[in-house]
Design a protein around this motif. Sequence first.
Motif, PDB file in Angstrom:
ATOM      1  N   LEU A 148      29.366  45.864  46.275  1.00 14.17           N
ATOM      2  CA  LEU A 148      30.605  45.212  45.879  1.00 14.17           C
ATOM      3  C   LEU A 148      30.292  44.021  44.975  1.00 14.17           C
ATOM      4  CD1 LEU A 148      33.457  46.048  46.702  1.00 14.17           C
ATOM      5  CD2 LEU A 148      33.467  44.168  48.341  1.00 14.17           C
ATOM      6  N   MET A 149      30.958  43.954  43.843  1.00 12.40           N
ATOM      7  CA  MET A 149      30.787  42.830  42.929  1.00 12.40           C
ATOM      8  C   MET A 149      31.243  41.539  43.603  1.00 12.40           C
ATOM      9  SD  MET A 149      32.347  44.607  39.452  1.00 12.40           S
ATOM     10  CE  MET A 149      34.009  44.678  40.152  1.00 12.40           C
ATOM     11  N   SER A 150      30.557  40.440  43.314  1.00 14.27           N
ATOM     12  CA  SER A 150      30.950  39.159  43.900  1.00 14.27           C
ATOM     13  C   SER A 150      32.349  38.751  43.454  1.00 14.27           C
ATOM     14  CB  SER A 150      29.942  38.075  43.520  1.00 14.27           C
ATOM     15  OG  SER A 150      29.908  37.893  42.114  1.00 14.27           O
ATOM     16  N   TYR A 151      32.739  39.217  42.264  1.00 16.65           N
ATOM     17  CA  TYR A 151      34.047  38.850  41.705  1.00 16.65           C
ATOM     18  C   TYR A 151      35.081  39.960  41.897  1.00 16.65           C
ATOM     19  CZ  TYR A 151      31.945  41.540  37.860  1.00 16.65           C
ATOM     20  OH  TYR A 151      31.315  42.502  37.119  1.00 16.65           O
ATOM     21  N   MET A 152      34.873  40.800  42.909  1.00 11.37           N
ATOM     22  CA  MET A 152      35.773  41.940  43.113  1.00 11.37           C
ATOM     23  C   MET A 152      37.220  41.499  43.369  1.00 11.37           C
ATOM     24  SD  MET A 152      35.578  45.240  43.093  1.00 11.37           S
ATOM     25  CE  MET A 152      36.677  46.615  43.433  1.00 11.37           C
ATOM     26  N   LYS A 153      37.397  40.433  44.137  1.00 13.96           N
ATOM     27  CA  LYS A 153      38.761  40.010  44.462  1.00 13.96           C
ATOM     28  C   LYS A 153      39.527  39.558  43.222  1.00 13.96           C
ATOM     29  CE  LYS A 153      41.481  37.241  47.690  1.00 13.96           C
ATOM     30  NZ  LYS A 153      41.434  36.336  48.870  1.00 13.96           N
ATOM     31  N   PRO A 154      38.999  38.623  42.408  1.00 12.57           N
ATOM     32  CA  PRO A 154      39.748  38.267  41.198  1.00 12.57           C
ATOM     33  C   PRO A 154      39.888  39.434  40.229  1.00 12.57           C
ATOM     34  CG  PRO A 154      37.601  37.168  41.241  1.00 12.57           C
ATOM     35  CD  PRO A 154      37.819  37.752  42.593  1.00 12.57           C
ATOM     36  N   TYR A 155      38.926  40.346  40.224  1.00 12.69           N
ATOM     37  CA  TYR A 155      39.035  41.547  39.381  1.00 12.69           C
ATOM     38  C   TYR A 155      40.251  42.370  39.797  1.00 12.69           C
ATOM     39  CZ  TYR A 155      38.017  46.307  37.800  1.00 12.69           C
ATOM     40  OH  TYR A 155      38.113  47.571  37.261  1.00 12.69           O
ATOM     41  N   VAL A 156      40.338  42.669  41.085  1.00 13.77           N
ATOM     42  CA  VAL A 156      41.460  43.467  41.599  1.00 13.77           C
ATOM     43  C   VAL A 156      42.779  42.752  41.358  1.00 13.77           C
ATOM     44  CG1 VAL A 156      42.535  44.251  43.750  1.00 13.77           C
ATOM     45  CG2 VAL A 156      40.143  44.793  43.295  1.00 13.77           C
ATOM     46  N   GLU A 157      42.779  41.440  41.477  1.00 12.17           N
ATOM     47  CA  GLU A 157      44.018  40.655  41.314  1.00 12.17           C
ATOM     48  C   GLU A 157      44.399  40.458  39.854  1.00 12.17           C
ATOM     49  OE1 GLU A 157      43.096  37.124  43.472  1.00 12.17           O
ATOM     50  OE2 GLU A 157      43.631  37.993  45.424  1.00 12.17           O
ATOM     51  N   GLY A 158      43.598  40.977  38.925  1.00  8.60           N
ATOM     52  CA  GLY A 158      43.921  40.886  37.512  1.00  8.60           C
ATOM     53  C   GLY A 158      43.709  39.506  36.925  1.00  8.60           C
ATOM     54  N   LYS A 159      42.785  38.738  37.513  1.00  8.29           N
ATOM     55  CA  LYS A 159      42.553  37.366  37.060  1.00  8.29           C
ATOM     56  C   LYS A 159      41.368  37.232  36.109  1.00  8.29           C
ATOM     57  CE  LYS A 159      44.638  35.343  41.205  1.00  8.29           C
ATOM     58  NZ  LYS A 159      44.415  34.524  42.422  1.00  8.29           N
ATOM     59  N   LEU A 160      40.834  38.366  35.663  1.00  5.69           N
ATOM     60  CA  LEU A 160      39.696  38.356  34.743  1.00  5.69           C
ATOM     61  C   LEU A 160      40.125  39.055  33.452  1.00  5.69           C
ATOM     62  CD1 LEU A 160      36.885  39.345  37.271  1.00  5.69           C
ATOM     63  CD2 LEU A 160      37.570  37.042  36.561  1.00  5.69           C
ATOM     64  N   PRO A 161      40.711  38.312  32.512  1.00  6.99           N
ATOM     65  CA  PRO A 161      41.315  38.921  31.311  1.00  6.99           C
ATOM     66  C   PRO A 161      40.400  39.821  30.485  1.00  6.99           C
ATOM     67  CG  PRO A 161      41.942  36.610  31.501  1.00  6.99           C
ATOM     68  CD  PRO A 161      40.918  36.853  32.552  1.00  6.99           C
ATOM     69  N   PRO A 162      39.089  39.575  30.382  1.00  8.25           N
ATOM     70  CA  PRO A 162      38.279  40.456  29.531  1.00  8.25           C
ATOM     71  C   PRO A 162      38.150  41.883  30.056  1.00  8.25           C
ATOM     72  CG  PRO A 162      37.166  38.354  29.908  1.00  8.25           C
ATOM     73  CD  PRO A 162      38.308  38.421  30.870  1.00  8.25           C
ATOM     74  N   TYR A 163      38.449  42.103  31.338  1.00  8.39           N
ATOM     75  CA  TYR A 163      38.231  43.417  31.930  1.00  8.39           C
ATOM     76  C   TYR A 163      39.396  44.352  31.605  1.00  8.39           C
ATOM     77  CZ  TYR A 163      34.203  41.620  34.405  1.00  8.39           C
ATOM     78  OH  TYR A 163      32.968  41.083  34.695  1.00  8.39           O
ATOM     79  N   HIS A 164      39.040  45.613  31.302  1.00 11.48           N
ATOM     80  CA  HIS A 164      40.042  46.609  30.932  1.00 11.48           C
ATOM     81  C   HIS A 164      39.876  47.839  31.813  1.00 11.48           C
ATOM     82  CE1 HIS A 164      42.050  49.797  28.634  1.00 11.48           C
ATOM     83  NE2 HIS A 164      42.785  48.820  28.115  1.00 11.48           N
ATOM     84  N   ALA A 165      40.896  48.127  32.596  1.00  6.34           N
ATOM     85  CA  ALA A 165      40.871  49.262  33.514  1.00  6.34           C
ATOM     86  C   ALA A 165      41.544  50.472  32.883  1.00  6.34           C
ATOM     87  CB  ALA A 165      41.568  48.876  34.815  1.00  6.34           C
ATOM     88  N   PRO A 166      41.393  51.649  33.500  1.00  4.93           N
ATOM     89  CA  PRO A 166      42.071  52.842  32.969  1.00  4.93           C
ATOM     90  C   PRO A 166      43.590  52.688  32.994  1.00  4.93           C
ATOM     91  CG  PRO A 166      40.405  53.429  34.596  1.00  4.93           C
ATOM     92  CD  PRO A 166      40.565  51.948  34.674  1.00  4.93           C
ATOM     93  N   ASP A 167      44.245  53.461  32.162  1.00  8.53           N
ATOM     94  CA  ASP A 167      45.701  53.552  32.229  1.00  8.53           C
ATOM     95  C   ASP A 167      46.051  54.388  33.457  1.00  8.53           C
ATOM     96  OD1 ASP A 167      46.017  52.114  29.864  1.00  8.53           O
ATOM     97  OD2 ASP A 167      45.859  53.929  28.643  1.00  8.53           O
TER      98      ASP A 167
END
Length: 364
Positions: free
Chosen positions: A45-64
């Motif tokens: 599990l990534m250390s930043y998994m929670k902010p990632y899931v919460e959409g708080k990391l703007p550079p990250y792009h998930a699938p449509d």
Amino acid sequence: MTHSIPTTMKAWRLSRLGGELTFDTVPVPEVRPGSILLKVEASTLMSYMKPYVEGKLPPYHAPDGAFTPGGNCVGVIRAVGRDVWQLRPGQRVLLSSLFRSAENVPDPAQLLIGVTSFGPDSEKIQADWPNGSLAEYTLLPASAVVPADGFDDMAATQLSAAARFVVPYGGLVRGRLAAGETLIVNGATGAYGSAAVLMALAMGAGRVVAAGRNASKLDTLTALGGKAVVPIVLSGNIQQDAKALREAAGGGAEIAFDMIGGAQEPNSTLAALNALRREGRLVLMGSLMVDLPVPYLQLMLNSIEIIGNFMHKTDAFRNVLALVRAGRLDLRAIMPKVFPLSELISAMDAAGAAGSLEQVVMQP
């Protein structure tokens, strides 16, 4: 070719970054040409998994659309598709979430499976391979996994620690670390920085100057690394820290490896740069949040090389495992904190608070 495959499985599904996260029963995917079906044994599990899931990391792009998140993992192949010739059902493998297109083009697109894409070409790959490892089974491109032959007796939760070392390995190779050289690791008290110290020793570094601001963490790292590790507690003053690093390096280092995470000022990076010998190399793999002001004349007159590096090459996991087999690298330096797959919510909090020598692992 198939091997004991159910029709349904449990998987975490995220509607979108910042959207609804649910633990669902979904169909087990069917293999297709060029793919393998992996029964997941342990997912890091990534250390930043929670902010990632919460959409708080703007550079990250998930699938449509909805997808299963999750990156690196250990698993056993249960089925292979057509055009897969050497991987086989029953074989234990490691997933590297870093996947690069196999097309023979100058700049192959790359993707972090289950994590993020990087632009239009990468989004095309992500559309084909949207799902990661936080599930009982996952369908993957065959070239994204690495055989872990000879590690059948190691617990999957411990073997998953190889993922911690593969990232700094990629940067040390790119920096051309040679046996006997002295290396400064900036950010040595972080997760990847600590791994970089131990990896450098495994690769033959003569001395590793471990630089950070947490004295107790540096002491723990020094106890693990032995007399070849020299700890330096940074003050934040560029000149003072550069002097201390240079002295600890015996007059200057051949390489400075920057793994500082989320820094808002460049002082420690500049201190490491200023502690290099002539013709030294600075490898940038951290996440400095501001621009790095570099002294043009100093770089030119001393033939200093600055190398930016993202992740690692495709053979990195194989080489890390080879170092483990040879007894050069001990995966037990990283302690797994194991959670059942169903407890992702609490595991995300634990991942964010984990120590530099700990790793949260989800186990179906």
